[in-house]
Design a protein around this motif. Structure first.
Motif, PDB file in Angstrom:
ATOM      1  N   ALA A  22       0.634  -0.971   0.327  1.00 51.38           N
ATOM      2  CA  ALA A  22       0.349  -0.603   0.227  1.00 51.38           C
ATOM      3  C   ALA A  22       0.789   1.509   0.100  1.00 51.38           C
ATOM      4  N   VAL A  23       1.862   0.873   0.626  1.00 55.25           N
ATOM      5  CA  VAL A  23       3.042   2.436   0.583  1.00 55.25           C
ATOM      6  C   VAL A  23       3.333   2.921  -0.595  1.00 55.25           C
ATOM      7  N   GLU A  24       3.789   1.284  -1.619  1.00 60.65           N
ATOM      8  CA  GLU A  24       4.457   1.763  -2.451  1.00 60.65           C
ATOM      9  C   GLU A  24       3.401   2.448  -3.902  1.00 60.65           C
ATOM     10  N   LYS A  25       1.989   1.543  -3.422  1.00 60.78           N
ATOM     11  CA  LYS A  25       1.177   2.361  -4.362  1.00 60.78           C
ATOM     12  C   LYS A  25       0.667   3.335  -4.278  1.00 60.78           C
ATOM     13  N   LEU A  26       0.999   4.021  -3.110  1.00 58.44           N
ATOM     14  CA  LEU A  26       0.058   5.207  -2.553  1.00 58.44           C
ATOM     15  C   LEU A  26       1.197   6.362  -3.512  1.00 58.44           C
ATOM     16  N   GLU A  27       2.476   6.221  -2.989  1.00 55.05           N
ATOM     17  CA  GLU A  27       3.586   6.844  -2.897  1.00 55.05           C
ATOM     18  C   GLU A  27       3.708   6.691  -4.531  1.00 55.05           C
ATOM     19  N   ALA A  28       3.801   5.609  -5.454  1.00 53.62           N
ATOM     20  CA  ALA A  28       3.382   6.208  -6.674  1.00 53.62           C
ATOM     21  C   ALA A  28       2.707   6.706  -7.625  1.00 53.62           C
ATOM     22  N   ARG A  29       1.072   6.872  -6.291  1.00 49.85           N
ATOM     23  CA  ARG A  29       0.284   7.338  -7.122  1.00 49.85           C
ATOM     24  C   ARG A  29      -0.093   9.337  -7.212  1.00 49.85           C
ATOM     25  N   PHE A  30       0.995   9.810  -6.215  1.00 46.17           N
ATOM     26  CA  PHE A  30       1.466  11.391  -5.355  1.00 46.17           C
ATOM     27  C   PHE A  30       2.626  11.172  -7.075  1.00 46.17           C
ATOM     28  N   ALA A  31       3.063  10.016  -6.977  1.00 43.21           N
ATOM     29  CA  ALA A  31       4.509  10.559  -7.545  1.00 43.21           C
ATOM     30  C   ALA A  31       3.931  10.881  -9.649  1.00 43.21           C
ATOM     31  N   LEU A  32       3.387  10.456 -10.010  1.00 43.77           N
ATOM     32  CA  LEU A  32       2.587  10.756 -10.939  1.00 43.77           C
ATOM     33  C   LEU A  32       1.909  12.036 -11.102  1.00 43.77           C
TER      34      LEU A  32
END
Length: 214
Positions: free
Chosen positions: A199-209
């Motif tokens: 979940a941490v990876e998904k959330l951080e990747a989500r805001f990186a876009l």
């Protein structure tokens, strides 16, 4: 920001995970959080089905009887609410409960909601949500050892771990979401926020876009 990784397995080796300060290290602002929560709750509201009033009914406007001598009340046309097929008096109207909110504000609100748990010490990062035997009793024992609050929101990666979903189905104080469903309202209303590494990876990747938001 470093956070200790917890586990349901007592034999698992303790480890730390580095959280992105741009997502988990912001100073929460009540006005931003209020705007996003209000927007979410307004989006959930459903409008009533519109009814046809006198002006909306397709019936003749011709006066159907004479003014006097007919033995009945005086009426101008059959669209009046007192007649079968006439328009509804003071009927329900369609209302707009779909306000707009800038994507940047929505994204900022989600970051601040995550940061609020991180700063309050109520953010827990798990290596996995796997529950042995899919048993509710086993899960309750694991949660007591970890010492969560009265209510907890568990956010996993692409989908919630099946064994955890089965075990937690009977526990009213637990809620679960995939990472794509993370939102400000649900995060703020729970005492404890539990994220998996995925979940941490998904959330951080989500805001990186570019334009990443909720």
């Amino acid at each position: 920001m470093k956070v200790k990784v917890s586990s349901f397995d007592a034999k698992a080796k303790a480890a730390d995970v580095e959280l992105n300060d741009e997502v988990f290290g912001l100073d929460p602002r009540a006005d931003i959080l209020h705007r996003v929560v209000t927007w979410q709750l307004e989006k959930r509201r459903a409008t009533a089905r519109g009814t046809r009033e006198r002006a909306d009914v397709a019936r003749t406007g011709k006066k159907f009887g004479r003014q006097k001598g007919g033995g009945t009340a005086r009426h101008g046309d059959r669209r009046a609410p007192v007649f079968i097929g006439g328009g509804k008096a003071h009927g329900a109207r369609v209302r707009d409960f779909n306000p707009s909110l800038n994507k940047k504000i929505r994204a900022l609100g989600l970051k601040m909601a995550l940061s609020s748990h991180a700063k309050a010490g109520t953010l827990v990062v798990m290596d996995s949500l796997t529950v042995e035997g899919n048993k509710t009793k086993t899960l309750k024992g694991n949660l007591e050892k970890l010492g969560f609050g009265k209510t907890a929101l568990f956010i996993d990666g692409d989908a919630v771990e099946t064994s955890f979903a089965l075990a937690a189905g009977n526990l009213a104080h637990l809620n679960m979401l995939p990472a794509a469903g993370a939102n400000v309202y649900d995060i703020l209303k729970h005492d404890t926020l539990v994220l998996t590494r995925a979940a941490v990876e998904k959330l951080e990747a989500r805001f990186a876009l570019p334009g990443g938001t909720n």
